[in-house]
Design an enzyme around this catalytic site. Structure first.
Site, PDB file in Angstrom:
ATOM      1  N   ALA A 115       0.851  -1.190   0.000  1.00 35.02           N
ATOM      2  CA  ALA A 115       0.000   0.000   0.000  1.00 35.02           C
ATOM      3  C   ALA A 115       0.890   1.245   0.000  1.00 35.02           C
ATOM      4  O   ALA A 115       1.878   1.290  -0.728  1.00 35.02           O
ATOM      5  CB  ALA A 115      -0.976  -0.041   1.168  1.00 35.02           C
ATOM      6  N   SER A 116       0.611   2.209   0.854  1.00 40.33           N
ATOM      7  CA  SER A 116       1.317   3.494   0.747  1.00 40.33           C
ATOM      8  C   SER A 116       2.773   3.455   1.193  1.00 40.33           C
ATOM      9  O   SER A 116       3.491   4.438   0.993  1.00 40.33           O
ATOM     10  CB  SER A 116       0.562   4.575   1.519  1.00 40.33           C
ATOM     11  OG  SER A 116      -0.612   4.912   0.821  1.00 40.33           O
ATOM     12  N   VAL A 117       3.234   2.351   1.776  1.00 36.79           N
ATOM     13  CA  VAL A 117       4.673   2.198   1.985  1.00 36.79           C
ATOM     14  C   VAL A 117       5.382   2.214   0.620  1.00 36.79           C
ATOM     15  O   VAL A 117       6.566   2.532   0.525  1.00 36.79           O
ATOM     16  CB  VAL A 117       4.976   0.916   2.785  1.00 36.79           C
ATOM     17  CG1 VAL A 117       6.471   0.688   2.933  1.00 36.79           C
ATOM     18  CG2 VAL A 117       4.328   0.992   4.181  1.00 36.79           C
ATOM     19  N   SER A 118       4.621   1.922  -0.447  1.00 34.99           N
ATOM     20  CA  SER A 118       5.156   1.998  -1.820  1.00 34.99           C
ATOM     21  C   SER A 118       5.613   3.402  -2.196  1.00 34.99           C
ATOM     22  O   SER A 118       6.444   3.558  -3.092  1.00 34.99           O
ATOM     23  CB  SER A 118       4.086   1.564  -2.830  1.00 34.99           C
ATOM     24  OG  SER A 118       3.608   0.268  -2.601  1.00 34.99           O
ATOM     25  N   LYS A 119       5.052   4.419  -1.550  1.00 37.44           N
ATOM     26  CA  LYS A 119       5.322   5.788  -1.988  1.00 37.44           C
ATOM     27  C   LYS A 119       6.799   6.159  -1.893  1.00 37.44           C
ATOM     28  O   LYS A 119       7.299   6.974  -2.677  1.00 37.44           O
ATOM     29  CB  LYS A 119       4.455   6.778  -1.198  1.00 37.44           C
ATOM     30  CG  LYS A 119       2.985   6.743  -1.608  1.00 37.44           C
ATOM     31  CD  LYS A 119       2.161   7.780  -0.867  1.00 37.44           C
ATOM     32  CE  LYS A 119       0.762   7.920  -1.471  1.00 37.44           C
ATOM     33  NZ  LYS A 119      -0.102   6.764  -1.254  1.00 37.44           N
TER      34      LYS A 119
END
Length: 332
Positions: free
Chosen positions: A61-65
């Site tokens: 999820a937003s750890v991908s950012k």
């Protein structure tokens, strides 16, 4: 051995709700680059009763950012783009309202661009992709505020960043990540997942507790967007990523410092935002929440300690848990 054993026991106690025949978790505590806790709990897949392990790949999820931001910084190092480029230099079909938006605004959630989730067709069951986010925003000749004047967390911005990576590099975003980040760092199981194009090895499936039992809720209509949250990875691979954030094997020191320096206040008075990282005092962190997954990475660079908690369930958020684990590790 004794201190690490005690730390392990403390982590096991904190993670007991994830153990057994339930959606699980993988936990990594790194100290001075070495794993002092490397542990998995519960199941990666309830249907096959596959146990979670340190190589289980969870949807970040937003750890991908942080990987999307790193991709932009790599291209800036290459001289292929500048952070103050207008976004419309790369994505000229955006409407006039986006004329003042820069790449830096996208990185720091200060663009004011409309949230694509809010303008999707609620009746559609078709997954949207990063290019679809651009098409949705092409219809929105407005922003929430003057670009650069405020903060509003923006998945739209990070989806557009992945498209800019593609335009500036001449590669598909998933291929750029593989060639420039994952492969060089030996993150062999990590992938920006594209259904029908790539596979996720050792895949965890997401679950939600509904009507008294765990039910698979692995994908939603937004799960195929890569730039804001589509990467799968494991604690073992993220250890390699964490190591690369301490030296210049991937990003130059000035790029790392830029990513880790507060660029804007957020809607939480204790938290500021850099490029793909939340910043609380000297702590660097980011959480990720999506249907069926809750994850967090918390880094304490001065103490050279990192805590990563990846889970394949919709609740609870693991940030508080990671901070408790960090408290044990920093005291140990």
């Amino acid at each position: 051995m004794k201190p690490h054993a005690t730390l392990q026991e403390g982590v096991d106690a904190l993670m007991r709700d994830y153990d057994g025949q339930v959606p699980g978790a993988s936990v990594l505590v790194l100290r001075d680059g070495k794993p002092v806790v490397r542990r998995s709990y519960g199941l990666a897949d309830l249907a096959s009763a596959t146990a979670a392990s340190p190589v289980t790949n969870y949807r970040l999820a937003s750890v991908s950012k942080q990987f999307t931001a790193a991709s932009i910084l790599l291209l800036a190092q290459d001289g292929r783009l500048r952070l103050d480029d207008p976004v419309r230099r790369w994505l000229p079909t955006l409407p006039d309202a986006a004329a003042a938006v820069t790449i830096r605004h996208l990185l720091t959630h200060t663009s004011g661009l409309v949230d694509y989730e809010d303008v999707m067709d609620p009746a559609s069951q078709v997954q949207v992709h990063d290019a679809d986010v651009l098409h949705l925003l092409e219809t929105q000749d407005r922003t929430y505020f003057t670009p650069g004047s405020d903060y509003r967390y923006s998945n739209s911005g990070y989806a557009l960043l992945s498209l800019i990576v593609e335009r500036a590099s001449g590669q598909r975003y998933a291929r750029f990540l593989h060639d420039r980040i994952f492969q060089p760092l030996g993150m062999d199981g990590t992938v920006a997942y594209e259904a029908g194009v790539s596979e996720v090895a050792h895949r965890a499936y997401g679950y939600s507790f509904e009507q008294g039992r765990w039910q698979r809720t692995d994908q939603s209509t937004t799960s195929a967007v890569l730039g804001d949250g589509g990467i799968y990875s494991s604690i073992d691979d993220l250890a390699r990523w964490d190591a690369a954030l301490y030296d210049e094997r991937l990003l130059r020191n000035e790029s790392l410092q830029a990513a880790f320096t507060p660029a804007t206040k957020t809607d939480d008075p204790d938290v500021q935002y850099g490029y793909g990282w939340r910043i609380t005092g000297e702590t660097l962190w980011h959480s990720g929440e999506t249907i069926g997954f809750r994850n967090v990475i918390v880094r304490y660079p001065k103490q050279h300690v990192t805590v990563i908690v990846l889970t394949n369930r919709d609740d609870p958020e693991p940030y508080a848990l990671a901070k408790q684990i960090a408290g044990l590790a920093l005291k140990d």
